[in-house]
Scaffold this motif. Structure first.
Motif, PDB file in Angstrom:
ATOM      1  N   ILE A 142      55.563 -26.648  11.279  1.00 58.70           N
ATOM      2  CA  ILE A 142      56.483 -27.127  12.336  1.00 58.70           C
ATOM      3  C   ILE A 142      57.912 -26.531  12.540  1.00 58.70           C
ATOM      4  N   PHE A 143      58.309 -25.882  11.470  1.00 54.84           N
ATOM      5  CA  PHE A 143      59.494 -24.985  11.502  1.00 54.84           C
ATOM      6  C   PHE A 143      58.944 -23.621  12.227  1.00 54.84           C
ATOM      7  N   TRP A 144      57.861 -23.122  12.154  1.00 53.78           N
ATOM      8  CA  TRP A 144      57.586 -21.884  12.772  1.00 53.78           C
ATOM      9  C   TRP A 144      57.299 -22.033  14.157  1.00 53.78           C
ATOM     10  N   LEU A 145      56.692 -23.078  14.598  1.00 54.68           N
ATOM     11  CA  LEU A 145      56.315 -23.030  16.077  1.00 54.68           C
ATOM     12  C   LEU A 145      57.278 -24.133  16.811  1.00 54.68           C
ATOM     13  N   PHE A 146      58.161 -24.775  16.296  1.00 55.95           N
ATOM     14  CA  PHE A 146      58.950 -25.724  16.854  1.00 55.95           C
ATOM     15  C   PHE A 146      60.670 -25.389  16.700  1.00 55.95           C
ATOM     16  N   ILE A 147      60.835 -25.285  15.477  1.00 55.49           N
ATOM     17  CA  ILE A 147      62.562 -24.992  15.070  1.00 55.49           C
ATOM     18  C   ILE A 147      63.018 -23.718  15.628  1.00 55.49           C
ATOM     19  N   ILE A 148      62.175 -22.627  15.211  1.00 57.78           N
ATOM     20  CA  ILE A 148      62.512 -21.323  15.671  1.00 57.78           C
ATOM     21  C   ILE A 148      62.700 -21.167  17.064  1.00 57.78           C
ATOM     22  N   PRO A 149      61.704 -21.431  17.881  1.00 58.90           N
ATOM     23  CA  PRO A 149      61.815 -21.356  19.236  1.00 58.90           C
ATOM     24  C   PRO A 149      62.960 -22.287  19.863  1.00 58.90           C
ATOM     25  N   GLN A 150      63.308 -23.567  19.342  1.00 59.71           N
ATOM     26  CA  GLN A 150      64.509 -24.221  19.934  1.00 59.71           C
ATOM     27  C   GLN A 150      65.895 -23.632  19.385  1.00 59.71           C
ATOM     28  N   LEU A 151      65.741 -22.856  18.447  1.00 59.31           N
ATOM     29  CA  LEU A 151      66.860 -22.155  17.953  1.00 59.31           C
ATOM     30  C   LEU A 151      67.237 -21.043  18.786  1.00 59.31           C
ATOM     31  N   TYR A 152      66.158 -20.256  19.234  1.00 59.34           N
ATOM     32  CA  TYR A 152      66.258 -19.161  20.185  1.00 59.34           C
ATOM     33  C   TYR A 152      66.906 -19.659  21.640  1.00 59.34           C
ATOM     34  N   SER A 153      66.334 -20.710  22.005  1.00 58.77           N
ATOM     35  CA  SER A 153      66.518 -21.344  23.376  1.00 58.77           C
ATOM     36  C   SER A 153      68.059 -21.598  23.194  1.00 58.77           C
ATOM     37  N   TRP A 154      68.722 -22.187  22.141  1.00 58.84           N
ATOM     38  CA  TRP A 154      69.991 -22.441  21.901  1.00 58.84           C
ATOM     39  C   TRP A 154      70.865 -21.364  22.180  1.00 58.84           C
ATOM     40  N   PHE A 155      70.420 -20.110  21.337  1.00 54.97           N
ATOM     41  CA  PHE A 155      71.312 -19.013  21.708  1.00 54.97           C
ATOM     42  C   PHE A 155      71.320 -18.556  22.904  1.00 54.97           C
ATOM     43  N   SER A 156      70.278 -18.692  23.706  1.00 56.43           N
ATOM     44  CA  SER A 156      70.093 -18.156  25.042  1.00 56.43           C
ATOM     45  C   SER A 156      70.922 -18.982  26.088  1.00 56.43           C
TER      46      SER A 156
END
Lengths: 226, 176
Positions: free
Chosen positions: A40-54
């Motif tokens: 879950i961390f790899w597939l969902f949390i990290i992309p969401q984090l990138y999306s927040w930075f963008s």
């Protein structure tokens, strides 16, 4: 086939019960939880984090654009519309976007009256009246209208005439002069250049005229008698 | 029942190191679950509370305000375009009137300019006078002025003629 299947099923069942009653069974649930957690961390949390930075980058960029637009508005609001129109008309008179025969005739007449020369018949070379699509592409650089004049007067007046032509609008260039015994043949060219398509990018700053452009504009205002 | 005949080992009889390891493993799994849940909630709230949509609206409003000045901005852009081209033309354009006027002002009273030809940056002059000294003085003035003002790259004496009928000297020059 059925016997093989039965044999396989019995093997799986045996394997399960061996594991079920072994000491390592108590590790199974936390291990499963760990795998799911990492997944879950790899597939969902990290992309969401990138999306927040963008999104943050997008916010910064939008704020910058808004600031530039406000600066542009403030700059344009402070301009004097009359002066902007005047500068525009003067620069357009200096280098017309199309064949300005009236401007050319006025320039020649004005120069001849100031220099007291006698202007005889003269000729234009008209060139193309209409501009087709292919010619439009070639008109990105200035073009010329050639005019041949016959004048009469002394060399002082002819010299004055040339000076007036060179310091008048639209812009002209003396291509050739043949003067003898009080009579002269002058070949002039008047410049014109097609107006470009206006491309304004709203989030780029509107800059005022630089010093060189300002100096040229002052000269043009002087030559146009303003 | 005595533990000595019990075939199945109970939990309390497992070694302490095994129990410790199992406890650690459980804690790790639960901790990771907690972190994942917490991170999901926090990121969800952060993304939901972002001000980007309102900023985009504000950007549109400002663009609409700016569009009221499109005509003025268009004139500014065209003015700059024209002035850039005019500047380029003025730099390239030869100024024959200035050259001719400068040369004409150097003529002594006794020297007259009979012919002038200008073509392809070459200025050809024919001057005449009854006095060679006047013509010489004119040439001196011309060369001195050119060394000060650097108007021409070269001054070439094409011919000197003497007209018996008119008793006049005629000088032809080419200045480039």
């Amino acid at each position: 086939m059925n016997n093989q299947l039965k044999y396989l099923l019995r093997k799986i069942t045996l394997g399960y019960y061996s594991f079920r009653f072994s000491a390592y069974f108590s590790y199974a649930t936390p291990l499963l939880l760990l795998i799911v957690g990492v997944f879950i961390f790899w597939l969902f949390i990290i992309p969401q984090l990138y999306s927040w930075f963008s999104i943050q980058n997008e916010i910064d960029s939008t704020n910058r654009k808004i600031n530039i637009i406000r600066q542009n508005i403030a700059y344009v609001e402070n301009l004097n519309k009359f002066l902007v129109d005047k500068d525009y008309l003067t620069s357009l008179n200096a280098l017309p976007g199309d064949k300005d025969y009236i401007g050319i005739l006025n320039s020649i007449n004005k120069a001849s009256s100031k220099s007291n020369i006698i202007l005889n018949d003269y000729e234009f070379n008209l060139g193309q009246i209409t501009i087709d699509k292919q010619s439009k592409q070639k008109l990105s650089s200035p073009t010329s209208i050639f005019i041949g004049l016959s004048v009469e007067g002394n060399i002082e007046n002819v010299s004055r005439f040339l000076f007036e032509i060179e310091h008048n609008l639209p812009l002209a260039e003396i291509k050739s002069l043949n003067y003898a015994d009080g009579k002269g043949e002058i070949l002039l060219t008047f410049y014109l250049k097609q107006l470009p398509d206006i491309q304004f990018i709203y989030n780029k700053p509107v800059t005022p005229l630089n010093q060189e452009q300002h100096s040229v504009l002052q000269s043009l205002h002087q030559w146009s008698g303003q | 029942m005595s533990n000595e005949i019990n075939l199945l080992l109970g939990r309390k009889t497992q070694p302490p190191s095994f129990l410790k390891r199992r406890f650690l493993f459980h804690s790790l799994a639960l901790g990771l679950m907690f972190i994942v849940s917490f991170a999901s909630v926090v990121i969800f709230i952060l993304i939901a509370l972002t001000p980007l949509p309102s900023l985009k609206e504000r950007e549109k409003d400002e663009m609409k305000r700016l569009s009221f000045y499109n005509e003025m901005i268009g004139e500014l852009i065209l003015t700059k375009d024209r002035l850039t081209e005019v500047n380029h033309i003025l730099k390239k354009r030869p100024t024959y009137s200035l050259t001719l006027e400068t040369v004409r002002k150097l003529l002594p009273a006794s020297v007259s300019m009979d012919e002038t030809h200008v073509n392809e940056k070459v200025l050809s002059l024919t001057v005449s006078s009854t006095s060679l000294i006047s013509l010489d003085s004119f040439l001196d003035q011309l060369t001195m002025t050119n060394s000060d003002l650097k108007l021409f790259r070269s001054i070439k004496l094409v011919s000197i003629l003497y007209n018996l009928d008119k008793s006049k000297y005629t000088l032809t020059l080419e200045v480039i």
